[in-house]
Design a protein around this motif. Structure first.
Motif, mmCIF file in Angstrom:
data_model
loop_
_atom_site.group_PDB
_atom_site.id
_atom_site.type_symbol
_atom_site.label_atom_id
_atom_site.label_comp_id
_atom_site.label_asym_id
_atom_site.label_seq_id
_atom_site.Cartn_x
_atom_site.Cartn_y
_atom_site.Cartn_z
ATOM 1 N N TYR A 146 0.833 -1.202 0.000
ATOM 2 C CA TYR A 146 0.000 0.000 0.000
ATOM 3 C C TYR A 146 0.866 1.250 0.000
ATOM 4 O O TYR A 146 1.951 1.269 0.589
ATOM 5 C CB TYR A 146 -0.893 0.054 1.241
ATOM 6 N N SER A 147 0.335 2.305 -0.586
ATOM 7 C CA SER A 147 0.973 3.618 -0.481
ATOM 8 C C SER A 147 0.732 4.136 0.937
ATOM 9 O O SER A 147 -0.109 3.607 1.676
ATOM 10 C CB SER A 147 0.360 4.586 -1.492
ATOM 11 N N GLU A 149 -0.817 6.820 1.816
ATOM 12 C CA GLU A 149 -2.211 7.249 1.930
ATOM 13 C C GLU A 149 -3.140 6.048 2.093
ATOM 14 O O GLU A 149 -4.072 6.086 2.895
ATOM 15 C CB GLU A 149 -2.613 8.069 0.702
ATOM 16 N N GLU A 150 -2.889 4.985 1.343
ATOM 17 C CA GLU A 150 -3.723 3.782 1.459
ATOM 18 C C GLU A 150 -3.583 3.146 2.838
ATOM 19 O O GLU A 150 -4.564 2.658 3.401
ATOM 20 C CB GLU A 150 -3.345 2.763 0.378
ATOM 21 N N LYS A 151 -2.372 3.155 3.390
ATOM 22 C CA LYS A 151 -2.169 2.617 4.737
ATOM 23 C C LYS A 151 -2.995 3.387 5.764
ATOM 24 O O LYS A 151 -3.641 2.801 6.628
ATOM 25 C CB LYS A 151 -0.688 2.693 5.142
ATOM 26 N N ARG A 153 -5.668 5.291 5.192
ATOM 27 C CA ARG A 153 -7.099 5.075 4.920
ATOM 28 C C ARG A 153 -7.551 3.732 5.516
ATOM 29 O O ARG A 153 -8.599 3.648 6.153
ATOM 30 C CB ARG A 153 -7.371 5.108 3.421
ATOM 31 N N GLU A 154 -6.755 2.703 5.339
ATOM 32 C CA GLU A 154 -7.092 1.381 5.885
ATOM 33 C C GLU A 154 -7.077 1.400 7.414
ATOM 34 O O GLU A 154 -7.926 0.802 8.063
ATOM 35 C CB GLU A 154 -6.114 0.327 5.348
#
Length: 190
Positions: A146-147, A149-151, A153-154
């Motif tokens: 994950y990027s 930002e994705e980390k 968000r998750e």
């Protein structure tokens, strides 16, 4: 304090009054002040620990002095160091209270005996181990694919209350990023 644990157990499986009494007799209440250690690196861990209130973190410190947070534990979660508990080797990790916290501790031998004598408890523990394995697998996947930002968000999706409860520098450490990177990402979420 034990009432929280009893409610947790009864929500997971059916236990008789005698079984609950047996589990209660083996429990050791523990209160930690904010920033007090439950476990320090180099010490052997020999308990199962259930959090009845508060919040703790498990982390290591690298050669440069940087902290790397493996996980957090809040009410109705378990904490400690399974590696040290299983192998008898000194812990590589610290477990520290982020807030004033209360826990129930169970000596390794006592907990193993309870699992042998109370099938419902063994079922609960096996289910926890399975979910813990899946959570670890998902965390590794996120960390390597994950990027930033994705980390984040998750993290917010899985643990929405943590964003308000845990200091941002600890969230950044848990996600494997700098505090500055997390601050930049958070500005986009406002």
């Amino acid at each position: 304090m034990f009432a929280v644990f009893e409610k947790y157990l009864q929500s997971k499986a059916s236990f008789s009054e005698a079984e609950i009494a047996q589990i209660k007799a083996a429990s050791l209440p523990k209160t930690l002040r904010k920033r007090q250690y439950l476990l320090q690196a180099g010490d052997e861990w020999s308990y199962q620990a259930f959090v009845t209130s508060g919040c703790l973190r498990t982390y290591s410190v690298d050669a440069k002095g940087a902290e790397h947070i493996l996980n957090f534990a809040v009410e109705n979660w378990w904490t400690g160091n399974q590696e040290s508990l299983t192998t008898g080797q000194p812990s590589r990790y610290y477990v520290e209270a982020i807030e004033k916290s209360t826990l129930l501790l169970f000596r390794k031998e006592d907990f193993e005996q309870l699992r042998r004598e109370i099938p419902s408890l063994d079922e609960v523990v096996n289910a926890i181990l399975y979910r813990s394995f899946l959570a670890s697998q998902n965390r590794i996947h996120a960390a390597i694919s994950y990027s930033a930002e994705e980390k984040y968000r998750e993290f917010l999706r899985l643990y929405p209350a943590f964003a308000q409860r845990i200091p941002q520098y600890m969230v950044a450490s848990y996600l494997g990023m700098t505090t500055e990177t997390l601050s930049r990402i958070r500005r986009h979420f406002v």
